[in-house]
Every structure is written in C-alpha cells, then in structure tokens.
Scaffold this active site. Sequence first.
Site, PDB file in Angstrom:
ATOM      1  N   SER A   1       0.884  -1.028  -0.026  1.00  0.00           N
ATOM      2  CA  SER A   1       0.019  -0.047  -0.036  1.00  0.00           C
ATOM      3  C   SER A   1       0.782   1.420   0.017  1.00  0.00           C
ATOM      4  O   SER A   1       0.478   2.349  -0.192  1.00  0.00           O
ATOM      5  CB  SER A   1      -0.798  -0.005   1.115  1.00  0.00           C
ATOM      6  OG  SER A   1      -0.483   0.150   2.359  1.00  0.00           O
TER       7      SER A   1
ATOM      8  N   LYS B   1       0.550   4.952   6.812  1.00  0.00           N
ATOM      9  CA  LYS B   1      -0.127   5.574   5.530  1.00  0.00           C
ATOM     10  C   LYS B   1       0.396   7.175   5.669  1.00  0.00           C
ATOM     11  O   LYS B   1       1.217   7.477   6.504  1.00  0.00           O
ATOM     12  CB  LYS B   1      -1.543   5.713   5.589  1.00  0.00           C
ATOM     13  CG  LYS B   1      -2.223   4.426   5.493  1.00  0.00           C
ATOM     14  CD  LYS B   1      -2.024   3.642   4.287  1.00  0.00           C
ATOM     15  CE  LYS B   1      -3.060   2.391   4.463  1.00  0.00           C
ATOM     16  NZ  LYS B   1      -2.493   1.240   3.805  1.00  0.00           N
TER      17      LYS B   1
END
Length: 185
Positions: free
Chosen positions: A38, A94
């Site tokens: 990701s 993230k």
Amino acid sequence: MKFWKEIWEFAQLILFVLIFVVIVDQVVLINAKIPSESMEKTIMTGDRIFGFRMAYGPNLQFFGKHAGYKMKDPERFDVVIFKYPDDESQLFIKRIIGLPGETVNIVDGKVYINDSKEPLDDSFVPEEPVGSFGPYEVPEDSYFMLGDNRNYSKDSRFWENTYVTFDQIVGKALFRYYPSLKIIG
C-alpha cells in the site's frame, strides 16, 4: 566474595541494558515491518522501518491516553504509524492527506482540499490513481489517510471509521533500515 561481586555487577549491567531497551522501544522508537504494497514505492513490502514515537509529543500510550500534551501537530504528507481505526490491535502506516477541519475530495484519482482548483502534488504516487471518492469532512483532532500506492491501498476511503484521531497516531516514520538505509519523507 569477589566472584559474587562480579556476578552482581554483571547482573546490574544486563538489567540496565534491558531497562534502556524497553524504554527506547516503548517511548522513543517503534520498529515496524511493512506487510503490504500500500505504500510502494516509498516503502516496499517486507521493508523494516523505525518510527519516532515522540514526533508529535510524548508517547500517549506511555503517559496515558489523555495526557493532553502536544508538541507539534502532524502535517500533510507525513508518513505515520497508527492504530487502525477499525481494529486498534493492528498498526497501519499511511500518508496524512487531510488535516482537521478540511474537506477532501478525490476526483478521477486527483486529491483536492477545500474546493481547491489545483490538486495536491502526488509525485510520490507510483502510478496514475483512479476513482472518485468523497467529499470527506475531516473532524477536529482527526486525519484522512491515503497509501502512496493508491490503487492497491486499504485506507481512509474504505474504512468503516474513516478518520485517524490524534490519539491513534503511534509515531512518524523516520527511516528504513532494511534491506538498505533510506530516509522516509
């Protein structure tokens, strides 16, 4: 007698080292292994990184959830390690995209903040993102997160609890130490 004195000194040294390591691990640094793609190309699957737990103030887990003390607010584009809002037993990593009080809108893969006509600079994204999402109204003391590899990232767009609160942020990613050294930014 001398033998026991040496044993005691050795035991004290080992105890000191153990206490030091526990304090560094629980208060100063977080060691993480990246489980998914990701955040690629910034951080690759299998990379090992260190994050700085005190980047935004004292570690809230150590001092208590409501320590009420912040040294510095997280900033847009910081790469952070945080408790996953849908299951706080998991840690995610993230990039912060939306800040408290902002509106985030994603149109054809481009991210717009507060109805801006210009999208955010996403030069760190490895391929052209697709899809339209939002608008998202980021609550106070919360953040909207996206993975750099947007087309393959399970991030704020897909979570049941869309936003990461300040208290859920564990640390700011500093550098990768395996398989090679790299500053994360």
